[in-house]
Design an enzyme around this catalytic site. Structure first.
Site, mmCIF file in Angstrom:
data_model
loop_
_atom_site.group_PDB
_atom_site.id
_atom_site.type_symbol
_atom_site.label_atom_id
_atom_site.label_comp_id
_atom_site.label_asym_id
_atom_site.label_seq_id
_atom_site.Cartn_x
_atom_site.Cartn_y
_atom_site.Cartn_z
ATOM 1 N N GLN A 95 -5.875 -0.767 4.240
ATOM 2 C CA GLN A 95 -5.550 -1.924 5.083
ATOM 3 C C GLN A 95 -4.736 -1.526 6.310
ATOM 4 O O GLN A 95 -4.342 -2.391 7.089
ATOM 5 C CB GLN A 95 -4.755 -2.968 4.271
ATOM 6 C CG GLN A 95 -5.487 -3.506 3.066
ATOM 7 C CD GLN A 95 -6.622 -4.465 3.450
ATOM 8 O OE1 GLN A 95 -6.736 -4.908 4.601
ATOM 9 N NE2 GLN A 95 -7.467 -4.786 2.500
ATOM 10 N N LYS A 119 -13.810 -1.669 6.168
ATOM 11 C CA LYS A 119 -12.759 -2.553 6.667
ATOM 12 C C LYS A 119 -12.401 -2.212 8.113
ATOM 13 O O LYS A 119 -11.595 -2.890 8.738
ATOM 14 C CB LYS A 119 -11.510 -2.457 5.779
ATOM 15 C CG LYS A 119 -11.749 -2.952 4.348
ATOM 16 C CD LYS A 119 -10.467 -2.958 3.552
ATOM 17 C CE LYS A 119 -10.674 -2.904 2.052
ATOM 18 N NZ LYS A 119 -11.162 -4.121 1.441
ATOM 19 N N HIS A 177 -3.263 -2.417 -4.992
ATOM 20 C CA HIS A 177 -4.620 -2.878 -5.319
ATOM 21 C C HIS A 177 -5.018 -2.200 -6.631
ATOM 22 O O HIS A 177 -4.558 -1.098 -6.931
ATOM 23 C CB HIS A 177 -5.534 -2.425 -4.173
ATOM 24 C CG HIS A 177 -6.949 -2.913 -4.238
ATOM 25 N ND1 HIS A 177 -7.891 -2.334 -5.049
ATOM 26 C CD2 HIS A 177 -7.594 -3.892 -3.569
ATOM 27 C CE1 HIS A 177 -9.058 -2.935 -4.870
ATOM 28 N NE2 HIS A 177 -8.910 -3.892 -3.981
ATOM 29 N N CYS A 202 -7.727 -8.484 -6.341
ATOM 30 C CA CYS A 202 -7.646 -7.172 -7.015
ATOM 31 C C CYS A 202 -6.188 -6.711 -7.109
ATOM 32 O O CYS A 202 -5.891 -5.522 -6.903
ATOM 33 C CB CYS A 202 -8.488 -6.111 -6.306
ATOM 34 S SG CYS A 202 -10.233 -6.481 -6.312
ATOM 35 N N ASP A 254 -2.517 4.845 0.104
ATOM 36 C CA ASP A 254 -3.741 4.054 0.237
ATOM 37 C C ASP A 254 -3.717 3.411 1.633
ATOM 38 O O ASP A 254 -2.967 2.467 1.880
ATOM 39 C CB ASP A 254 -3.759 2.991 -0.881
ATOM 40 C CG ASP A 254 -4.930 2.031 -0.750
ATOM 41 O OD1 ASP A 254 -5.660 2.086 0.255
ATOM 42 O OD2 ASP A 254 -5.107 1.214 -1.671
HETATM 43 N N1 PLP Z 1 -6.926 -0.541 -1.590
HETATM 44 C C1 PLP Z 1 -6.683 -1.656 -0.883
HETATM 45 C C2 PLP Z 1 -5.286 -1.941 -0.412
HETATM 46 C C3 PLP Z 1 -7.733 -2.543 -0.599
HETATM 47 O O1 PLP Z 1 -7.481 -3.655 0.094
HETATM 48 C C4 PLP Z 1 -9.033 -2.229 -1.052
HETATM 49 C C5 PLP Z 1 -10.167 -3.161 -0.806
HETATM 50 O O2 PLP Z 1 -10.020 -4.351 -0.825
HETATM 51 C C6 PLP Z 1 -9.224 -1.052 -1.772
HETATM 52 C C7 PLP Z 1 -8.148 -0.229 -2.016
HETATM 53 C C8 PLP Z 1 -10.570 -0.657 -2.301
HETATM 54 O O3 PLP Z 1 -11.434 -0.346 -1.263
HETATM 55 P P1 PLP Z 1 -12.991 -0.061 -1.557
HETATM 56 O O4 PLP Z 1 -13.448 -1.187 -2.450
HETATM 57 O O5 PLP Z 1 -13.618 -0.111 -0.222
HETATM 58 O O6 PLP Z 1 -13.100 1.238 -2.209
#
Ligand code: PLP
Length: 418
Positions: free
Chosen positions: A215, A238, A135, A376, A212
């Protein structure tokens, strides 16, 4: 013996009664464009059970005060609830509470590692290794660090089915690599990466690892201690919690060595114009008034998920994914991006001849919420040579009937566009 959870079936194996579970999510009752809502955008953000909504409501109605600053009763209650949420989340992730920094979400958590760990340490000649499926939140902070230190960002490629190419990853772990940042589960492909093995390999080479978990934490039991990483990031919205909540877990040795990224109140022991003595971690990294009500809600979300049982959540979503996959293979001209053997309930797809935004817009008119775009993850879509995909992402509260409604809507939309 503990009392049975209210969602348990009296005659079952302890698995929740999923119809009752779903009934506890008020938003899922609503209609969209005159049709019952099918919410398949859970990878974007999850819906909230009444227990979480009520916990936030109750906090503002009965307990609202600032944390740590007040000696009065409300201040004590607010502080206990906020610190209680940290303790619950720590148990949920199998980590120590004093190693868990509460923050606004994964984006903040990863930036904290970038600015407080990487920026003071990296220099020209060093490399940061990321995977193709990250992401943007796990790419851009490293690019910012690279631009300021002279380090480079190196990419570990994937295989066409959307799995990490583990041989390539191992080969990329050369002595220049100081940090490896990898997602536990891909938000586009659903791929579940073998983070435990990856972290073991990295550790053997002295590479610091950032995982990370955005998910992953909502969908399976996470044992951060067993993964063996250096940093693990999650985002609350999430996983049934409020927006603007999340956490970074870090090994204590890192937290002690890292300078704070943001300064202000709450993160200090003593301030004078000669200098400041910082608070101990994790408070050293929590400057300013936090999202107290949000963390009360996240604490309730963790209680809720714990009561469901993450093993049951994972099994339920695997069953829904198998059904969805089976239905989708029967749709002519539908291409799925991400077919790795270990996969979460996320399906990115395109239909031949149809633009993904048109698909999502027409599905919305049928009451079906899916995401369309680049999720993203521009570099990942560049790999597949497509500008956008549609993404259906499921949660435990979705139903087999919704899958059938989604597939029927997809067939109808395909007819309109074809
Ligand atoms: N990393 C992953 C794999 C994501 O799916 C997301 C959100 O869609 C994020 C990071 C970023 O999360 P946040 O916008 O809640 O900080």
């Amino acid at each position: 013996m503990s009392a049975p959870h209210p969602h348990s079936r009296a005659d079952g194996d302890g698995a929740p009664d999923w119809a009752r579970v779903r009934a506890g999510f008020p938003l899922l009752e609503r209609q969209v464009h005159g049709k019952p809502l099918v919410y398949f955008d859970n990878a974007n953000t999850g819906q909230k059970p009444a227990a979480v909504i009520e916990a936030v409501d109750d906090f503002y109605r009965r307990h609202n005060a600032n944390v740590s600053r007040a000696v009065h009763a409300l201040g004590t209650e607010a502080t206990e609830s906020y610190e209680g949420a940290r303790a619950k989340l720590a148990r949920f992730l199998n980590v120590r509470g004093d190693e868990l920094v509460l923050c606004s979400g994964t984006t903040f958590a990863l930036n904290l590692v970038a600015y407080s760990w990487a920026l003071p340490r990296l220099e020209a000649g060093d490399a940061i290794l990321v995977s193709r499926m990250e992401h943007h939140a796990n790419i851009v902070p490293w690019q910012l660090v690279a631009a300021r230190t002279g380090a480079t960002v190196r990419v570990a490629e994937i295989t066409p089915d959307g799995a990490l190419d583990l041989d390539a990853l191992r080969a990329a772990m050369t002595p220049e690599v100081k940090l490896l940042a990898v997602t536990h589960v891909s938000n586009v492909l659903g791929t579940v990466n073998p983070v435990r093995e990856i972290c073991r390999e990295a550790r053997r080479r002295g590479i610091v690892t950032v995982v990370d978990g955005s998910q992953a934490a909502p969908h399976r039991r996470i044992d951060v201690a067993a993964i063996g990483c250096d940093f693990y990031a999650i985002t609350g919205h999430k996983m049934c919690g409020p927006t603007g909540t999340g956490a970074l877990w870090a090994r204590r040795e890192h937290l002690l060595a890292m300078p704070p990224f943001i300064g202000g109140g709450e993160m200090i022991k003593e301030v004078s114009f000669d200098g400041t003595v910082f608070n101990d971690p994790p408070h050293k990294f929590e400057a300013g008034t936090p999202n107290i009500a949000g963390f009360v809600g996240l604490g309730a979300a963790v209680d809720y998920l714990d009561a469901l049982g993450m093993e049951h959540v994972e099994a339920r979503e695997a069953e829904l994914l198998a059904h969805l996959d089976e239905e989708l293979t029967r749709i002519e001209g539908l291409r799925i991006f991400g077919t790795a053997p270990d996969k979460a309930a996320v399906v990115s797809f395109l239909i031949e001849g149809a633009h993904s935004h048109d698909l999502a817009t027409l599905l919305d008119l049928e009451g079906v919420a899916v995401r369309s775009g680049q999720h993203c993850a521009h570099p990942l879509l560049q790999y597949y040579g497509v500008a956008a995909t549609c993404r259906a992402s499921l949660a435990f509260y979705n139903t087999h009937e919704e899958i059938e409604r989604f597939v029927a809507a997809l067939r109808k939309v395909r007819g309109l566009l074809g």
